[in-house]
Design a protein around this motif. Structure first.
Motif, PDB file in Angstrom:
ATOM      1  N   LEU A  33       0.865  -1.178   0.000  1.00  0.00           N
ATOM      2  CA  LEU A  33       0.000   0.000   0.000  1.00  0.00           C
ATOM      3  C   LEU A  33       0.898   1.222   0.000  1.00  0.00           C
ATOM      4  O   LEU A  33       1.964   1.222   0.632  1.00  0.00           O
ATOM      5  CB  LEU A  33      -0.885   0.058   1.250  1.00  0.00           C
ATOM      6  CG  LEU A  33      -2.003  -0.957   1.392  1.00  0.00           C
ATOM      7  CD1 LEU A  33      -2.735  -0.740   2.711  1.00  0.00           C
ATOM      8  CD2 LEU A  33      -2.973  -0.886   0.231  1.00  0.00           C
ATOM      9  N   ASN A  34       0.474   2.277  -0.667  1.00  0.00           N
ATOM     10  CA  ASN A  34       1.195   3.534  -0.647  1.00  0.00           C
ATOM     11  C   ASN A  34       1.079   4.135   0.760  1.00  0.00           C
ATOM     12  O   ASN A  34      -0.022   4.230   1.302  1.00  0.00           O
ATOM     13  CB  ASN A  34       0.604   4.481  -1.692  1.00  0.00           C
ATOM     14  CG  ASN A  34       1.295   5.814  -1.692  1.00  0.00           C
ATOM     15  OD1 ASN A  34       1.029   6.663  -0.847  1.00  0.00           O
ATOM     16  ND2 ASN A  34       2.190   6.002  -2.652  1.00  0.00           N
ATOM     17  N   VAL A  35       2.196   4.512   1.360  1.00  0.00           N
ATOM     18  CA  VAL A  35       2.221   5.009   2.739  1.00  0.00           C
ATOM     19  C   VAL A  35       1.385   6.278   2.888  1.00  0.00           C
ATOM     20  O   VAL A  35       0.580   6.393   3.821  1.00  0.00           O
ATOM     21  CB  VAL A  35       3.669   5.248   3.229  1.00  0.00           C
ATOM     22  CG1 VAL A  35       3.674   5.928   4.600  1.00  0.00           C
ATOM     23  CG2 VAL A  35       4.446   3.938   3.284  1.00  0.00           C
ATOM     24  N   GLU A  36       1.545   7.225   1.988  1.00  0.00           N
ATOM     25  CA  GLU A  36       0.799   8.488   2.101  1.00  0.00           C
ATOM     26  C   GLU A  36      -0.711   8.253   1.970  1.00  0.00           C
ATOM     27  O   GLU A  36      -1.496   8.846   2.713  1.00  0.00           O
ATOM     28  CB  GLU A  36       1.280   9.500   1.060  1.00  0.00           C
ATOM     29  CG  GLU A  36       2.692   9.991   1.291  1.00  0.00           C
ATOM     30  CD  GLU A  36       2.893  10.669   2.645  1.00  0.00           C
ATOM     31  OE1 GLU A  36       2.004  11.415   3.099  1.00  0.00           O
ATOM     32  OE2 GLU A  36       3.957  10.458   3.253  1.00  0.00           O
ATOM     33  N   ASP A  37      -1.108   7.387   1.043  1.00  0.00           N
ATOM     34  CA  ASP A  37      -2.530   7.075   0.890  1.00  0.00           C
ATOM     35  C   ASP A  37      -3.054   6.324   2.110  1.00  0.00           C
ATOM     36  O   ASP A  37      -4.172   6.567   2.565  1.00  0.00           O
ATOM     37  CB  ASP A  37      -2.779   6.249  -0.374  1.00  0.00           C
ATOM     38  CG  ASP A  37      -2.532   7.041  -1.642  1.00  0.00           C
ATOM     39  OD1 ASP A  37      -2.548   8.293  -1.579  1.00  0.00           O
ATOM     40  OD2 ASP A  37      -2.312   6.402  -2.697  1.00  0.00           O
ATOM     41  N   LEU A  38      -2.241   5.425   2.647  1.00  0.00           N
ATOM     42  CA  LEU A  38      -2.621   4.688   3.855  1.00  0.00           C
ATOM     43  C   LEU A  38      -2.869   5.653   5.005  1.00  0.00           C
ATOM     44  O   LEU A  38      -3.889   5.572   5.699  1.00  0.00           O
ATOM     45  CB  LEU A  38      -1.516   3.697   4.220  1.00  0.00           C
ATOM     46  CG  LEU A  38      -1.592   3.009   5.578  1.00  0.00           C
ATOM     47  CD1 LEU A  38      -2.827   2.134   5.689  1.00  0.00           C
ATOM     48  CD2 LEU A  38      -0.353   2.191   5.831  1.00  0.00           C
ATOM     49  N   VAL A  39      -1.962   6.592   5.203  1.00  0.00           N
ATOM     50  CA  VAL A  39      -2.097   7.581   6.282  1.00  0.00           C
ATOM     51  C   VAL A  39      -3.349   8.430   6.060  1.00  0.00           C
ATOM     52  O   VAL A  39      -4.146   8.631   6.982  1.00  0.00           O
ATOM     53  CB  VAL A  39      -0.825   8.453   6.389  1.00  0.00           C
ATOM     54  CG1 VAL A  39      -1.049   9.655   7.290  1.00  0.00           C
ATOM     55  CG2 VAL A  39       0.349   7.611   6.886  1.00  0.00           C
ATOM     56  N   LYS A  40      -3.523   8.924   4.840  1.00  0.00           N
ATOM     57  CA  LYS A  40      -4.679   9.770   4.516  1.00  0.00           C
ATOM     58  C   LYS A  40      -5.988   9.019   4.762  1.00  0.00           C
ATOM     59  O   LYS A  40      -6.899   9.533   5.407  1.00  0.00           O
ATOM     60  CB  LYS A  40      -4.598  10.221   3.060  1.00  0.00           C
ATOM     61  CG  LYS A  40      -5.752  11.105   2.615  1.00  0.00           C
ATOM     62  CD  LYS A  40      -5.636  11.491   1.160  1.00  0.00           C
ATOM     63  CE  LYS A  40      -5.981  10.257   0.356  1.00  0.00           C
ATOM     64  NZ  LYS A  40      -6.099  10.427  -1.060  1.00  0.00           N
ATOM     65  N   ASN A  41      -6.087   7.785   4.280  1.00  0.00           N
ATOM     66  CA  ASN A  41      -7.315   7.006   4.437  1.00  0.00           C
ATOM     67  C   ASN A  41      -7.539   6.587   5.888  1.00  0.00           C
ATOM     68  O   ASN A  41      -8.678   6.560   6.352  1.00  0.00           O
ATOM     69  CB  ASN A  41      -7.297   5.794   3.525  1.00  0.00           C
ATOM     70  CG  ASN A  41      -7.459   6.153   2.066  1.00  0.00           C
ATOM     71  OD1 ASN A  41      -7.227   7.288   1.661  1.00  0.00           O
ATOM     72  ND2 ASN A  41      -7.829   5.188   1.253  1.00  0.00           N
ATOM     73  N   ALA A  42      -6.469   6.263   6.603  1.00  0.00           N
ATOM     74  CA  ALA A  42      -6.602   5.903   8.020  1.00  0.00           C
ATOM     75  C   ALA A  42      -7.113   7.101   8.816  1.00  0.00           C
ATOM     76  O   ALA A  42      -8.016   6.966   9.650  1.00  0.00           O
ATOM     77  CB  ALA A  42      -5.268   5.414   8.568  1.00  0.00           C
ATOM     78  N   ASN A  43      -6.557   8.271   8.559  1.00  0.00           N
ATOM     79  CA  ASN A  43      -6.999   9.478   9.258  1.00  0.00           C
ATOM     80  C   ASN A  43      -8.447   9.812   8.919  1.00  0.00           C
ATOM     81  O   ASN A  43      -9.209  10.224   9.797  1.00  0.00           O
ATOM     82  CB  ASN A  43      -6.071  10.654   8.947  1.00  0.00           C
ATOM     83  CG  ASN A  43      -4.734  10.519   9.658  1.00  0.00           C
ATOM     84  OD1 ASN A  43      -4.651  10.024  10.768  1.00  0.00           O
ATOM     85  ND2 ASN A  43      -3.683  10.951   8.998  1.00  0.00           N
TER      86      ASN A  43
END
Length: 78
Positions: A33-43
């Motif tokens: 998974l893309n880290v930035e997308d993971l962070v954005k979606n998790a938030n």
């Protein structure tokens, strides 16, 4: 690893192993998974994490459970 990073580690394990779709994501063909997308979606899903915390979990995990891609932009379970 402190308590906060331990919670993030457990969350990442859950997302990467079982439920990426729970935050609107899908693993790529290599299981990343893309880290930035993971962070954005998790938030957006109510978690409060940063990409720095994700990378700290990867660096501090004793069992090398997670792998970052060579460029450091994607994450998967080892």
């Amino acid at each position: 690893m402190n308590k906060r990073l331990t919670k993030i580690s457990k969350y990442l394990t859950f997302i990467l192993r079982h439920e990426p779709h729970s935050i609107g994501m899908k693993l790529d063909d290599e299981g990343y998974l893309n880290v930035e997308d993971l962070v954005k979606n998790a938030n957006a899903s109510g978690k409060s994490i940063t990409s720095e915390q994700v990378k700290q979990v990867v660096a501090d995990h004793e069992q090398n459970l997670f792998t970052l891609s060579d460029e450091g932009t994607r994450i998967r379970v080892s």
